[in-house]
Design a protein around this motif. Sequence first.
Motif, mmCIF file in Angstrom:
data_model
loop_
_atom_site.group_PDB
_atom_site.id
_atom_site.type_symbol
_atom_site.label_atom_id
_atom_site.label_comp_id
_atom_site.label_asym_id
_atom_site.label_seq_id
_atom_site.Cartn_x
_atom_site.Cartn_y
_atom_site.Cartn_z
ATOM 1 N N VAL A 1 6.510 -10.620 -6.222
ATOM 2 C CA VAL A 1 6.394 -9.159 -6.282
ATOM 3 C C VAL A 1 7.793 -8.518 -6.209
ATOM 4 C CG1 VAL A 1 5.513 -7.118 -5.068
ATOM 5 C CG2 VAL A 1 4.033 -9.092 -5.391
ATOM 6 N N CYS B 1 -0.958 -7.668 -9.225
ATOM 7 C CA CYS B 1 -0.065 -6.980 -8.262
ATOM 8 C C CYS B 1 1.354 -6.894 -8.821
ATOM 9 C CB CYS B 1 -0.044 -7.727 -6.931
ATOM 10 S SG CYS B 1 -1.636 -7.733 -6.101
ATOM 11 N N TYR C 1 3.081 -0.268 -0.932
ATOM 12 C CA TYR C 1 2.088 -0.996 -1.726
ATOM 13 C C TYR C 1 2.366 -2.499 -1.626
ATOM 14 C CZ TYR C 1 0.026 -3.274 -5.712
ATOM 15 O OH TYR C 1 -0.654 -4.170 -6.491
ATOM 16 N N SER C 2 3.632 -2.880 -1.816
ATOM 17 C CA SER C 2 3.941 -4.311 -1.808
ATOM 18 C C SER C 2 3.707 -4.899 -0.420
ATOM 19 C CB SER C 2 5.362 -4.569 -2.307
ATOM 20 O OG SER C 2 6.301 -4.103 -1.386
ATOM 21 N N THR D 1 -0.037 -5.347 0.099
ATOM 22 C CA THR D 1 -0.685 -6.404 -0.687
ATOM 23 C C THR D 1 -0.334 -7.792 -0.150
ATOM 24 O OG1 THR D 1 1.047 -6.260 -2.352
ATOM 25 C CG2 THR D 1 -0.993 -5.160 -2.865
ATOM 26 N N GLY E 1 -6.000 -7.435 -7.070
ATOM 27 C CA GLY E 1 -5.564 -8.489 -6.157
ATOM 28 C C GLY E 1 -6.654 -8.863 -5.164
ATOM 29 N N GLU F 1 -2.925 -10.520 1.924
ATOM 30 C CA GLU F 1 -3.115 -11.842 1.324
ATOM 31 C C GLU F 1 -3.264 -12.910 2.413
ATOM 32 O OE1 GLU F 1 -3.578 -12.478 -1.768
ATOM 33 O OE2 GLU F 1 -3.140 -14.611 -2.038
#
Length: 393
Positions: free
Chosen positions: A255, A77, A94-95, A98, A62, A102
């Motif tokens: 996601v 991702c 993690y989500s 990420t 990502g 972004e």
Amino acid sequence: MALDISPTVHPESADLVASVFDAVDGVLAACPRSLYLQRSRQKEHAPELWDAIVAADLLAIGIPEERGGAGGGLTGCVAVMESLSRVGIPPLQYSLTTFSREAILRYGTEQQITDHVLTTMTGERRFCLGVTEPDAGTNSFAARTTATRSSSGGYRISGQKVYISAADESDHILLLARTAGPGEPVGRRQGFGVFVVDLSLPGIELRRLDVEWHAPEYQFEVFFDDVEVPAEALIGEEGLGFDHMLSVLNQERVVVAAWALGLGEYALQKAVDYAKTRAPFGRPIGSFQGVQHPLALAKAEMEAARQVMYSAAAEYDSGRDAGAKANMAKLLGARAALAAVDAAIQTHGGSAFVYETDVVTLWPMIRVLQIAPINNESVLNYLGERLLGLPRS
Ligand SMILES: Cc1cc2nc3c(=O)[nH]c(=O)nc-3n(C[C@H](O)[C@H](O)[C@H](O)COP(=O)(O)OP(=O)(O)OC[C@H]3O[C@@H](n4cnc5c(N)ncnc54)[C@H](O)[C@@H]3O)c2cc1C
């Protein structure tokens, strides 16, 4: 459980998705579902999950290759989230990390990217996301947390966020706050800023909520009492924070679809295994069509949702406006997975409710995903208004 790569994955993403799925074995060995559940039951964290994700280099996915990352975009991702969720260990932190990074990749300065994005690859920087407020709820336009200019050139932040996941495990929060003073003539979406705030600053207090959802990450009320942050805490343009955040939320929706569909597949596999062996009438209940059909329907609907999900990710990665497909992916993924978990509970009969069977344990989380990070009704509002051109309610 076998991790089959469905042939329905977008053809140009198939190699990427397959390589991510291959990396999952190491993470699963370090943090099997049994450990994940045990920790959540004891209200503890599962640091093994984050550490194994870092060790498998999954946080480099990502981040563009020219910045030292592994590339792969949102598609990568999504594959990480889907593959880990399929084995029952959806990595919430993690989500959060990420999609928080972004916003910084898109709107941050080079220095902010170096400080807050590249450091996520080694696991050094972890984010939580601060949008929801007690009185505003779904209506984030009504957020009241404020960031006002201070005499030193930075900002002073005051207010409260709620349900903030993994705030205690994160070092920074990506925060939506109101920058326009009361009475200033701004449009609904204007007058906000997005800030990266160090959670160790004086004036920040966390209070844990007792949320029932069987995960080793917890939710918090986060209080900001006149917290002084430097000017560099602002990401992008003051006043346009809401728009900056929206671009991140599209990624979040895709996601989250992967998270839901992974859990749905996990539940479905358990149901299929059980239906093949449970035989109170002398033959497996899986041979009864009343048991078979809901499972077959769930499979078909999850595959359809998965198509939309990877298509939304591909659209996002190509730089096109992925708003409609991202919303559809979230809605279809969450609903299809809910039906899969429900069918898995029905198939298991009474045994579904025994904690160790680990079936009813999937229910609270899959139910939460109909509401958070955005409720399905708001997705339908978006599609009705933006896609169909119907008037706002
Ligand atoms: C486990 C968990 C983790 C979370 N993690 C985070 C996090 O990390 N960061 C963060 O910022 N937030 C987080 N949230 C908050 C989550 O995003 C909100 O709960 C969600 O946005 C809904 O807000 P609300 O709960 O205030 O519901 P409300 O806004 O009070 O809505 C209640 C219900 O009304 C209906 N509804 C609301 N608006 C509309 C509408 N416009 N049209 C039709 N129906 C509508 C929906 O059915 C909705 O469920 C989390 C929540 C949970 C439960």
